[in-house]
Write a protein that holds these residues in place. Structure first.
Motif, PDB file in Angstrom:
ATOM      1  N   UNK A  70       2.483 -11.321  -1.573  1.00  0.00           N
ATOM      2  CA  UNK A  70       1.883 -11.184  -2.903  1.00  0.00           C
ATOM      3  C   UNK A  70       2.831 -10.485  -3.877  1.00  0.00           C
ATOM      4  N   UNK A  71       3.521  -9.463  -3.404  1.00  0.00           N
ATOM      5  CA  UNK A  71       4.432  -8.755  -4.290  1.00  0.00           C
ATOM      6  C   UNK A  71       5.575  -9.628  -4.772  1.00  0.00           C
ATOM      7  N   UNK A  72       6.131 -10.437  -3.884  1.00  0.00           N
ATOM      8  CA  UNK A  72       7.278 -11.276  -4.241  1.00  0.00           C
ATOM      9  C   UNK A  72       6.875 -12.572  -4.931  1.00  0.00           C
ATOM     10  N   UNK A  73       5.692 -13.097  -4.608  1.00  0.00           N
ATOM     11  CA  UNK A  73       5.340 -14.445  -5.058  1.00  0.00           C
ATOM     12  C   UNK A  73       4.163 -14.487  -6.017  1.00  0.00           C
ATOM     13  N   UNK A  74       2.978 -14.093  -5.563  1.00  0.00           N
ATOM     14  CA  UNK A  74       1.781 -14.380  -6.355  1.00  0.00           C
ATOM     15  C   UNK A  74       1.482 -13.354  -7.438  1.00  0.00           C
ATOM     16  N   UNK A  75       1.856 -12.087  -7.259  1.00  0.00           N
ATOM     17  CA  UNK A  75       1.612 -11.108  -8.320  1.00  0.00           C
ATOM     18  C   UNK A  75       2.389 -11.437  -9.591  1.00  0.00           C
TER      19      UNK A  75
END
Length: 427
Positions: A70-75
């Motif tokens: 999530x930190x690298x992609x979806x956030x």
């Protein structure tokens, strides 16, 4: 001349649109949490406290990997591509989902090798987790992509597909009767939903676009990575520390208490899917209302958690044993501190959504690092002093401290922000 009635129509339409997106977020999380809740309850009832502790350790580890993704992609996707033109969204989603799939493949391979090296029930469970991580992370990436597009219905349908696929997988796992079998059933059914997400969106993940995605969004991605890993990493450290100090069964007791709060946590997590996107929309269209939006969001979640915890105190032992089996007697003693901890965390999520919408990554990173440090110190220090109950009270105190820091940082960020519409980047 525009009449007063005409001016209120757009506002009412906007409120209905927000309510609709929030409703789909709640419905989606209800579908997701129901499947997770069913797996947790079945393992707790069928395999005993120690096996449930092993399952919980694998679950906590999955949470760390999920937050890396999530930190690298979806956030960054949600912050920068909520409500943008479809062409920009589709290009961004292809790269973002490819990043999630790549994270799952790399860390999954590490878990597989480490699990085979550890051996035993715990090692086998981690090896199984490594096999299913790519599918789990890709399915989660589709959910965030759909909510960024304002189409929570598709996320809900995707989670329903996961739940339907889980039923036959659980039947097979029940015949095997091991923690690893249930992990494979849970993750394998998620892979089915991940494949369906490709059909829903008409987008194929592009792992080849990972480098370009990181280059364009590293200013947010790396900070959100550290921030998210701080959350789940603290939970993992606390679980491992509690298991070492008190025993693996204690991890199962904590997880059992958290399962009792499962329906409310489903609401909290469902809101978290859409709150950053909604806060970003509020910032674009009515920036002065962002603080009020965040306060209502956080305060509502805190009140909801306290209400649910109060209701749990009235549950008779016979009903609790029907749900959790032997885990109930120890988990029920943790209802009060676990409820207070969830209420404190819920209050802080309102401020966290505001900082994310403001793209104040430095401030949110500082907040999360402080909150995570408090969580580890409170959880492990409490275990040393008072065992499992002490650990639960330590986490409750940590949640209150962390929430206070989140709100102080949001207040400072709002004072610095000028009411301009932030730039929308295209990939």
């Amino acid at each position: 001349m525009t009449t007063e009635g005409e001016t209120t129509k757009p506002a009412r339409s906007a409120r209905r649109a927000v309510a609709g997106r929030l409703s789909w977020g709640l419905a989606d999380q209800a579908a997701s949490s129901l499947s997770n809740f069913a797996v947790g309850i079945y393992v707790a009832r069928s395999l005993g406290l120690t096996a449930f502790g092993v399952f919980s350790l694998a679950w906590v580890t999955y949470g760390v990997v999920l937050n890396v993704s999530r930190g690298l992609a979806t956030d960054p996707l949600v912050v920068r591509f909520s409500g943008v033109p479809e062409a920009s969204w589709r290009t961004a989603v292809a790269r973002s989902s490819g990043t999630s799939l790549g994270v799952g493949a790399v860390i999954g391979a590490v878990c597989l090798v480490a699990g085979l090296g550890i051996g035993g029930d715990l090692g086998t469970a981690f090896a199984g987790l490594g096999v299913v991580l790519p599918g789990l992370l890709l399915q989660d990436a589709w959910r965030y992509a759909f909510f960024a597009a304002g189409d929570g219905r598709k996320a809900f349908v995707n989670d329903v597909v996961w739940g339907v696929a889980l039923v036959p997988a659980m039947v097979v796992a029940a015949h095997v009767g091991t923690v690893t079998a249930f992990l494979l059933a849970w993750g394998g059914s998620a892979a089915v939903a991940a494949g369906y997400g490709c059909l829903q969106s008409g987008i194929r993940p592009r792992p080849a676009g990972v480098r370009e995605w990181h280059r364009d969004h590293r200013d947010l991605g790396y900070r959100y990575l550290v921030e998210n890993v701080g959350v789940s990493g603290a939970s993992q450290l606390r679980a491992y520390g509690l298991g070492a100090i008190v025993g693996v069964g204690a991890v199962g007791e904590i997880r059992g208490a958290e399962l009792l709060l499962g329906p409310f946590l489903a609401v909290l997590m469902g809101l978290s899917l859409v709150t950053v996107a909604e806060a970003a929309r509020v910032l674009r269209h009515a920036p002065r209302r962002l603080g009020t939006f965040c306060l209502l969001l956080g305060g509502g979640q805190a009140v909801g958690a306290l209400s649910w915890g109060a209701a749990l105190l009235l549950v008779p032992d016979r009903l609790g044993e029907l749900v959790l089996g032997d885990v109930w007697s120890s988990a029920s003693e943790l209802i009060v501190p676990v409820t207070l901890g969830v209420a404190g965390a819920g209050l802080g999520t309102g401020a966290a959504a505001g900082l994310r919408a403001l793209a104040a990554a430095r401030r949110s990173l500082r907040c999360q690092m402080f909150a995570s440090a408090c969580y580890v110190i409170g959880g492990i220090g409490g275990a040393v002093v008072g065992g499992t109950v002490g650990s639960a009270w330590g986490v409750a105190a940590a949640a209150a401290c962390g929430s206070a820091v989140w709100w102080l940082q949001l207040r400072s960020a709002l004072r610095e922000h000028h009411p301009s519409i932030p730039e929308v980047r295209t990939p």
